[in-house]
Design a protein around this motif. Structure first.
Motif, PDB file in Angstrom:
ATOM      1  N   ILE A 466       0.803 -13.064  -1.185  1.00 15.74           N
ATOM      2  CA  ILE A 466      -0.140 -11.973  -0.925  1.00 15.74           C
ATOM      3  C   ILE A 466      -1.147 -11.833  -2.058  1.00 15.74           C
ATOM      4  CG2 ILE A 466      -0.263  -9.498  -0.368  1.00 15.74           C
ATOM      5  CD1 ILE A 466       2.427  -9.625   0.799  1.00 15.74           C
ATOM      6  N   ARG A 467      -0.915 -12.449  -3.203  1.00 14.74           N
ATOM      7  CA  ARG A 467      -1.875 -12.344  -4.297  1.00 14.74           C
ATOM      8  C   ARG A 467      -3.222 -12.939  -3.924  1.00 14.74           C
ATOM      9  NH1 ARG A 467       1.653 -15.082  -8.949  1.00 14.74           N
ATOM     10  NH2 ARG A 467       1.926 -16.524  -7.196  1.00 14.74           N
ATOM     11  N   GLY A 468      -3.224 -13.943  -3.056  1.00  9.63           N
ATOM     12  CA  GLY A 468      -4.500 -14.498  -2.612  1.00  9.63           C
ATOM     13  C   GLY A 468      -5.286 -13.541  -1.742  1.00  9.63           C
ATOM     14  N   TRP A 469      -4.597 -12.653  -1.036  1.00 10.75           N
ATOM     15  CA  TRP A 469      -5.302 -11.668  -0.220  1.00 10.75           C
ATOM     16  C   TRP A 469      -6.080 -10.685  -1.086  1.00 10.75           C
ATOM     17  CZ3 TRP A 469      -1.207  -9.829   3.897  1.00 10.75           C
ATOM     18  CH2 TRP A 469      -0.674 -10.948   4.539  1.00 10.75           C
ATOM     19  N   ALA A 470      -5.507 -10.330  -2.228  1.00 10.06           N
ATOM     20  CA  ALA A 470      -6.152  -9.330  -3.083  1.00 10.06           C
ATOM     21  C   ALA A 470      -7.499  -9.815  -3.607  1.00 10.06           C
ATOM     22  CB  ALA A 470      -5.227  -8.971  -4.246  1.00 10.06           C
ATOM     23  N   ARG A 471      -7.661 -11.116  -3.763  1.00  8.62           N
ATOM     24  CA  ARG A 471      -8.943 -11.629  -4.239  1.00  8.62           C
ATOM     25  C   ARG A 471     -10.028 -11.519  -3.180  1.00  8.62           C
ATOM     26  NH1 ARG A 471      -5.384 -15.468  -6.792  1.00  8.62           N
ATOM     27  NH2 ARG A 471      -5.482 -16.833  -4.970  1.00  8.62           N
ATOM     28  N   LEU A 472      -9.641 -11.413  -1.917  1.00  7.24           N
ATOM     29  CA  LEU A 472     -10.618 -11.327  -0.835  1.00  7.24           C
ATOM     30  C   LEU A 472     -10.720  -9.911  -0.265  1.00  7.24           C
ATOM     31  CD1 LEU A 472      -9.724 -14.613   1.091  1.00  7.24           C
ATOM     32  CD2 LEU A 472     -11.587 -14.257  -0.522  1.00  7.24           C
ATOM     33  N   TRP A 473      -9.601  -9.226  -0.142  1.00  2.04           N
ATOM     34  CA  TRP A 473      -9.574  -7.895   0.444  1.00  2.04           C
ATOM     35  C   TRP A 473      -8.835  -6.960  -0.502  1.00  2.04           C
ATOM     36  CZ3 TRP A 473      -8.791 -12.303   3.395  1.00  2.04           C
ATOM     37  CH2 TRP A 473      -9.745 -12.562   4.375  1.00  2.04           C
ATOM     38  N   GLY A 474      -9.367  -6.797  -1.695  1.00  4.09           N
ATOM     39  CA  GLY A 474      -8.680  -5.970  -2.682  1.00  4.09           C
ATOM     40  C   GLY A 474      -8.567  -4.521  -2.271  1.00  4.09           C
ATOM     41  N   ARG A 475      -9.620  -3.960  -1.670  1.00  2.00           N
ATOM     42  CA  ARG A 475      -9.589  -2.548  -1.291  1.00  2.00           C
ATOM     43  C   ARG A 475      -8.596  -2.297  -0.171  1.00  2.00           C
ATOM     44  NH1 ARG A 475     -14.850   1.040   0.627  1.00  2.00           N
ATOM     45  NH2 ARG A 475     -13.752   3.042   0.812  1.00  2.00           N
ATOM     46  N   GLY A 476      -8.578  -3.187   0.832  1.00  2.00           N
ATOM     47  CA  GLY A 476      -7.618  -3.022   1.916  1.00  2.00           C
ATOM     48  C   GLY A 476      -6.187  -3.202   1.458  1.00  2.00           C
ATOM     49  N   ILE A 477      -5.964  -4.159   0.559  1.00  2.00           N
ATOM     50  CA  ILE A 477      -4.613  -4.366   0.025  1.00  2.00           C
ATOM     51  C   ILE A 477      -4.162  -3.137  -0.746  1.00  2.00           C
ATOM     52  CG2 ILE A 477      -3.359  -5.647  -1.744  1.00  2.00           C
ATOM     53  CD1 ILE A 477      -3.419  -7.180   0.758  1.00  2.00           C
ATOM     54  N   ARG A 478      -5.059  -2.575  -1.545  1.00  2.00           N
ATOM     55  CA  ARG A 478      -4.700  -1.397  -2.338  1.00  2.00           C
ATOM     56  C   ARG A 478      -4.391  -0.201  -1.456  1.00  2.00           C
ATOM     57  NH1 ARG A 478      -8.932  -1.328  -4.966  1.00  2.00           N
ATOM     58  NH2 ARG A 478     -10.064   0.345  -3.922  1.00  2.00           N
ATOM     59  N   MET A 479      -5.026  -0.099  -0.303  1.00  2.00           N
ATOM     60  CA  MET A 479      -4.812   1.046   0.567  1.00  2.00           C
ATOM     61  C   MET A 479      -3.526   0.927   1.369  1.00  2.00           C
ATOM     62  SD  MET A 479      -7.419   2.649   3.388  1.00  2.00           S
ATOM     63  CE  MET A 479      -8.572   3.032   2.071  1.00  2.00           C
ATOM     64  N   PHE A 480      -3.222  -0.268   1.869  1.00  2.00           N
ATOM     65  CA  PHE A 480      -2.072  -0.426   2.756  1.00  2.00           C
ATOM     66  C   PHE A 480      -0.831  -0.956   2.047  1.00  2.00           C
ATOM     67  CE2 PHE A 480       0.301  -2.761   6.093  1.00  2.00           C
ATOM     68  CZ  PHE A 480       0.616  -1.669   6.878  1.00  2.00           C
ATOM     69  N   SER A 481      -0.985  -1.846   1.080  1.00  2.00           N
ATOM     70  CA  SER A 481       0.115  -2.417   0.297  1.00  2.00           C
ATOM     71  C   SER A 481       1.158  -3.092   1.183  1.00  2.00           C
ATOM     72  CB  SER A 481       0.794  -1.340  -0.559  1.00  2.00           C
ATOM     73  OG  SER A 481      -0.126  -0.744  -1.430  1.00  2.00           O
ATOM     74  N   PRO A 482       0.800  -4.197   1.862  1.00  2.00           N
ATOM     75  CA  PRO A 482       1.807  -4.871   2.698  1.00  2.00           C
ATOM     76  C   PRO A 482       2.926  -5.500   1.889  1.00  2.00           C
ATOM     77  CG  PRO A 482      -0.197  -6.174   2.577  1.00  2.00           C
ATOM     78  CD  PRO A 482      -0.506  -4.876   1.907  1.00  2.00           C
ATOM     79  N   GLY A 483       2.616  -5.968   0.678  1.00  2.00           N
ATOM     80  CA  GLY A 483       3.669  -6.553  -0.144  1.00  2.00           C
ATOM     81  C   GLY A 483       4.742  -5.550  -0.509  1.00  2.00           C
ATOM     82  N   MET A 484       4.346  -4.316  -0.780  1.00  2.00           N
ATOM     83  CA  MET A 484       5.327  -3.281  -1.107  1.00  2.00           C
ATOM     84  C   MET A 484       6.202  -2.959   0.098  1.00  2.00           C
ATOM     85  SD  MET A 484       4.596   0.489  -2.712  1.00  2.00           S
ATOM     86  CE  MET A 484       3.717  -0.251  -4.085  1.00  2.00           C
ATOM     87  N   LEU A 485       5.607  -2.937   1.296  1.00  2.00           N
ATOM     88  CA  LEU A 485       6.387  -2.670   2.499  1.00  2.00           C
ATOM     89  C   LEU A 485       7.390  -3.788   2.761  1.00  2.00           C
ATOM     90  CD1 LEU A 485       3.641  -1.270   4.890  1.00  2.00           C
ATOM     91  CD2 LEU A 485       5.468   0.005   3.787  1.00  2.00           C
ATOM     92  N   ILE A 486       6.961  -5.042   2.565  1.00  2.00           N
ATOM     93  CA  ILE A 486       7.880  -6.155   2.795  1.00  2.00           C
ATOM     94  C   ILE A 486       9.003  -6.149   1.761  1.00  2.00           C
ATOM     95  CG2 ILE A 486       8.027  -8.669   2.829  1.00  2.00           C
ATOM     96  CD1 ILE A 486       5.233  -8.742   3.995  1.00  2.00           C
ATOM     97  N   ALA A 487       8.673  -5.817   0.512  1.00  2.00           N
ATOM     98  CA  ALA A 487       9.724  -5.721  -0.508  1.00  2.00           C
ATOM     99  C   ALA A 487      10.715  -4.602  -0.183  1.00  2.00           C
ATOM    100  CB  ALA A 487       9.091  -5.499  -1.882  1.00  2.00           C
ATOM    101  N   ALA A 488      10.216  -3.477   0.318  1.00  2.00           N
ATOM    102  CA  ALA A 488      11.124  -2.398   0.712  1.00  2.00           C
ATOM    103  C   ALA A 488      11.983  -2.809   1.901  1.00  2.00           C
ATOM    104  CB  ALA A 488      10.321  -1.139   1.040  1.00  2.00           C
ATOM    105  N   LEU A 489      11.413  -3.579   2.823  1.00  2.00           N
ATOM    106  CA  LEU A 489      12.202  -4.087   3.947  1.00  2.00           C
ATOM    107  C   LEU A 489      13.316  -5.010   3.466  1.00  2.00           C
ATOM    108  CD1 LEU A 489       9.782  -4.905   6.907  1.00  2.00           C
ATOM    109  CD2 LEU A 489      11.766  -3.404   6.926  1.00  2.00           C
ATOM    110  N   LYS A 490      13.023  -5.836   2.487  1.00  2.00           N
ATOM    111  CA  LYS A 490      14.042  -6.731   1.952  1.00  2.00           C
ATOM    112  C   LYS A 490      15.209  -5.946   1.359  1.00  2.00           C
ATOM    113  CE  LYS A 490      14.691 -10.368  -1.524  1.00  2.00           C
ATOM    114  NZ  LYS A 490      14.014 -11.191  -2.574  1.00  2.00           N
ATOM    115  N   THR A 491      14.887  -4.900   0.599  1.00  2.00           N
ATOM    116  CA  THR A 491      15.938  -4.082  -0.001  1.00  2.00           C
ATOM    117  C   THR A 491      16.750  -3.348   1.064  1.00  2.00           C
ATOM    118  OG1 THR A 491      14.551  -3.788  -1.970  1.00  2.00           O
ATOM    119  CG2 THR A 491      16.375  -2.254  -1.663  1.00  2.00           C
ATOM    120  N   GLU A 492      16.077  -2.813   2.067  1.00  2.00           N
ATOM    121  CA  GLU A 492      16.778  -2.051   3.098  1.00  2.00           C
ATOM    122  C   GLU A 492      17.648  -2.961   3.959  1.00  2.00           C
ATOM    123  OE1 GLU A 492      18.015   1.334   4.999  1.00  2.00           O
ATOM    124  OE2 GLU A 492      16.807   1.118   3.167  1.00  2.00           O
ATOM    125  N   CYS A 493      17.166  -4.168   4.277  1.00  2.00           N
ATOM    126  CA  CYS A 493      17.985  -5.100   5.061  1.00  2.00           C
ATOM    127  C   CYS A 493      19.248  -5.486   4.304  1.00  2.00           C
ATOM    128  CB  CYS A 493      17.168  -6.343   5.411  1.00  2.00           C
ATOM    129  SG  CYS A 493      15.856  -6.063   6.626  1.00  2.00           S
TER     130      CYS A 493
END
Length: 664
Positions: A466-493
C-alpha cells in the motif's frame, strides 16, 4: 594473597549467574495497560522532568557514539576484508556489552546523571540503542538492512525503559515498581455519589513510606523508583467510570503477573508542566476482552469463507458457506466514507492548516532577520524609498528564508528562537494529531470486529504494498486508511481463532476474473464488472472480493502459492444463478453491517482529522456506531434489502479521483 601498594585496583564483580536465566515462555502472551501518574506536586514533577532530561542526554550520547562507531567500521575496508568481520566489530565496540559499558562509564563520569538515573536504566537505554545498530549491521529474514543509526531529538525521547521484575527471587524488582493493591486503592477513594466506582481528588499526595520496605505497602497504588537517594513515589490515578473497572481488575487484580514498567511522557497543554506522564505496566497474560466482544468472537461463523478487496476509497467483503453443496448464503458488505465524514475531514484539514500558518507567522515574527521580504513588500519599500519616505520596519517578512548559493538555509531551523505562543500552538497541533490517530485505530478495530462477526474469521486478501498507493493518492489514503483496516482485520481474525490469508496478485489476478472462468483486463477507472460470457453485472470491488473467497493456498505463509479452487468457483457461479444472490454483488446502500442472512454496508469513520474538527461535541462522531446500535443514537438499524437490481453508483466524485484497486 598479598596485595602490594603498587598493584592496580581491579573491580570486583559477582560474575555470571550459575543458575539458568529466566525467560518468558513463547506461548505466554503479554499485555500492557496505561496508568496515569499524578504530578500535581511541584517537587515531584521537577524530579520526573530531570529524569527525562537525563535519559535524553544519555540516549543522545549513546546514539552519537553508535553513529561514529558504525561509520568507522564501514570505512575500515581492509580490516573487514583481511580480518574476521567479527573481530573488526569487536575492535570498534559494536556489541551489546560494549554499549552497556559505555553507558555505565557515562553515568560514572557524570555526577548529574548519577543523581537521576541508575546503571540499570542506563544499560537498558544502551540495549535499545544497540538494537538500532544490530538492525543496521545484520540483515533480517528478507535480506534487508536498516539505515544508518540516527540521533533523535528531544520530542523523540519520551520513554524511560524499566527493568523487569524477577520471577525466580522474591522481592526483586529494580528501577520502577508498582506497590499497593487495587482493593486498597478503591477503599482509599470511595465514591461520594452513585455513578462512578471511585472518586480521586485532583491533587493526590504520596502516601507515607511503610515501616519496612515498599513491598509491605498496603494502600493506594503508587509507582516507586529507588536507587537515586530519596525514594520517588508517584501516585497512580485510575479511571473512575464503572465501565472501566472490569478491565482494571483484569490487569491489576493479579500482582503475581506484573512484569515491567516503563515511564512515558506525552505532551498535553492541560497537564501540569505541559507533559502528562504514564506508567506502562506490562503483564504476563492475554489482554482484556469485554464479555460482549468475547461472545461475538465465539459466535463468529466458522463455516464460512470470505474475501476482502481494499482500495483507496472503500473496503469490500464477500463471504459464502464453506460447503460448496449449500446453495445459498452469499453475503456482502462495504466500508465506505459518508459525505458527512468527508465534510468533517475537510473542516479538520482547514483547522490544521490554520494552525500551521499560525506557526509559520510566529516563527517569522521571532526570527525576522532570517527571512527576505516578499515581492509585494519589496515593491512597497522601493516606492517609499523613491518618494523619500523613511523605511518601514517589517515585523513579518513573507519572503523566502535566507539561504546560500546551494539553497541551504544560512541558519538551521533548530537554532531559531521560538515564542511561547509558538510552543503552545505546536502542542495543540500535536495533541490533535495524536487523538485523531488513536480514533482511527479505535474505529478500525470496531469495523474489523463487526466484519469478523458477520463474515467469519477465515478471510483472504490480496498481498499488495500500500505504500505505493500513498505516492499517487496520498490524500485518499490518509482519509480512508485501508492498510490500517486490513491490519485490524488480521488481528481480529487471529483473536477469533483463524487468520487473514494473503494471496499473490500475479497468481490470482482477482480483478480480471469472473466466476464463470472468463478473464479480461479492466482499467482502474472501470468500476463496474460486466462479463460478456455469462452476463454478470456488478460492482467491481464486490466481484473481486467474491473471487478472493474462492482462493486457497498450498502454503498459508507464502502468498505465491495461492490459486483459485475450481470447486469453490463452480459453487459461487451456481449461487449467482439466483437473482437474489446475484444482487449481493451490486453496490450496497445500508449503513450498518448485517449478518449472514442479509447484505449491507459498513460506513467507517475513516477520516483521521475527525476528532480535531468535532472537538467539544458531546454526541458520538459520525459513522462511529455504538456498541448496541439503536435508533436513539441515530444509527440505521440493519435491514434486508429487497432483491432488486441496484445499478452501480456513478457520479462526479468517482470520476475526479479513480481509486487504485487492490486487484487492478
Amino acid at each position: 594473597m598479598a596485595i602490594n601498594a603498587g598493584d592496580p585496583v581491579v573491580r570486583r564483580t559477582r560474575g555470571k549467574s550459575k543458575a539458568a536465566s529466566w525467560r518468558r515462555p513463547k506461548h505466554v502472551p503479554t499485555a500492557v495497560i496505561r496508568l496515569e501518574l499524578n504530578l500535581t506536586d511541584r517537587r515531584v514533577r521537577r524530579r520526573v522532568e530531570a529524569m527525562f532530561t537525563a535519559e535524553f542526554q544519555l540516549r543522545r550520547a549513546l546514539q552519537k557514539q553508535a553513529r561514529s562507531r558504525v561509520d568507522a567500521y564501514w570505512r575500515a575496508h581492509r580490516l573487514r576484508s583481511r580480518v574476521d568481520p567479527k573481530q573488526a566489530r569487536k575492535r570498534y565496540g559494536l556489541s551489546r556489552k560494549a554499549f552497556e559499558e559505555a553507558a555505565a562509564a557515562h553515568v560514572d563520569r557524570s555526577g548529574w546523571l548519577r543523581r537521576h538515573l541508575t546503571k540499570a536504566l542506563a544499560m537498558h537505554l544502551a540495549d535499545e540503542v544497540w538494537e538500532t545498530v544490530d538492525r543496521h549491521l545484520f540483515p533480517d529474514a528478507s535480506g534487508r538492512r536498516h539505515g544508518r543509526p540516527k540521533t533523535g531529538g528531544w520530542f523523540d525521547s519520551t520513554r524511560i525503559p524499566g527493568r523487569a521484575r524477577s520471577h525466580t527471587k522474591p522481592r526483586v524488582w529494580e528501577s520502577f515498581r508498582l506497590s499497593g493493591t487495587l482493593e486498597w486503592h478503591r477503599a482509599a477513594f470511595p465514591p461520594r455519589h452513585p455513578g462512578p466506582a471511585l472518586m480521586q481528588p485532583q491533587r493526590m499526595h504520596a502516601p507515607e513510606p511503610p515501616d519496612g520496605d515498599w513491598w509491605d505497602h498496603d494502600g493506594q497504588l503508587v509507582v516507586v523508583f529507588t536507587g537515586c537517594g530519596d525514594d520517588l513515589v508517584l501516585p497512580v490515578r485510575l479511571p473512575e467510570g464503572a465501565s472501566a473497572q472490569a478491565r482494571l481488575t483484569h490487569f491489576l487484580g493479579r500482582p503475581q503477573l506484573w512484569h515491567k514498567i516503563d515511564l512515558v511522557q506525552v505532551q498535553d497543554p492541560h497537564a501540569p508542566g505541559g507533559w502528562r506522564v504514564y506508567a506502562h505496566l506490562m503483564t504476563l497474560g492475554p489482554g482484556w476482552t469485554s464479555p460482549q466482544h468475547a461472545s461475538e468472537r465465539a459466535a463468529a461463523p466458522a463455516d464460512r469463507v470470505g474475501g476482502v478487496d481494499g482500495n483507496v476509497s472503500n473496503l469490500s467483503v464477500v463471504s459464502m458457506p464453506a460447503d460448496p453443496q449449500e446453495p445459498a448464503g452469499l453475503t456482502s458488505g462495504q466500508v465506505t466514507i459518508s459525505p458527512r465524514q468527508r465534510a468533517a475531514a475537510d473542516r479538520a484539514a482547514v483547522t490544521a492548516r490554520r494552525r500551521q500558518r499560525a506557526l509559520d507567522r510566529s516563527r517569522r515574527n521571532t526570527n525576522a532577520e532570517q527571512y527576505q521580504p516578499s515581492k509585494r513588500q519589496q515593491r512597497r519599500a522601493d516606492r517609499r524609498a523613491g518618494a523619500g519616505l523613511p523605511a518601514k520596519m517589517l515585523h513579518t517578512p513573507r519572503g523566502a528564508r535566507l539561504a546560500g548559493s546551494a539553497g541551504r538555509p544560512k541558519r538551521a531551523y533548530r537554532r531559531d528562537q521560538l515564542s511561547d505562543t509558538y510552543r503552545a500552538i505546536r502542542v495543540r497541533h500535536a495533541v490533535a494529531g495524536r487523538s485523531a490517530s488513536q480514533a482511527k485505530h479505535a474505529r478500525a478495530a470496531e469495523v474489523a470486529r463487526r466484519i469478523v462477526a458477520a463474515h467469519g474469521p477465515h478471510l483472504v486478501v490480496e498481498h499488495t504494498d500500500i505504500r505505493g498507493w500513498a505516492r499517487l493518492w496520498g490524500r485518499g489514503i490518509r482519509m480512508f486508511s485501508p492498510g490500517m483496516l486490513i491490519a485490524a482485520l488480521k488481528t481480529e481474525c487471529a483473536a477469533a481463532g483463524d487468520r487473514l490469508l494473503r494471496a499473490g496478485t500475479w497468481q490470482t489476478a482477482l480483478s480480471q476474473q469472473c466466476p464463470c472462468t472468463h478473464r479480461a483486463k479492466k482499467p482502474p477507472s472501470q468500476r463496474t464488472h460486466h462479463c460478456p460470457q455469462c452476463g454478470l453485472t456488478g460492482d467491481r470491488d464486490l466481484v473481486a472480493a467474491a473471487m478472493a473467497a474462492c482462493v486457497q493456498l498450498t502454503d498459508s505463509h507464502d502468498p505465491c502459492t495461492a490459486f483459485i479452487a475450481d470447486d469453490v468457483r463452480v459453487a459461487l457461479a451456481a449461487r449467482l444463478n439466483d437473482p437474489g444472490q446475484r444482487e449481493a454483488l451490486t453496490r450496497s446502500t445500508a449503513s450498518t453491517l448485517a449478518g449472514p442472512s442479509g447484505r449491507a454496508a459498513v460506513t467507517a469513520a475513516a477520516s483521521h482529522h475527525r476528532r480535531a474538527a468535532s472537538a467539544g461535541r458531546r454526541n458520538r462522531p459520525d459513522g462511529h456506531p455504538p456498541m448496541n446500535p439503536t435508533p436513539h443514537h441515530g444509527t440505521t438499524v440493519t435491514r434486508r434489502n429487497p432483491p432488486q437490481a441496484t445499478p452501480p453508483r456513478v457520479g462526479p466524485d468517482r470520476e475526479k479521483q479513480p481509486p487504485l484497486r487492490l486487484n487492478s
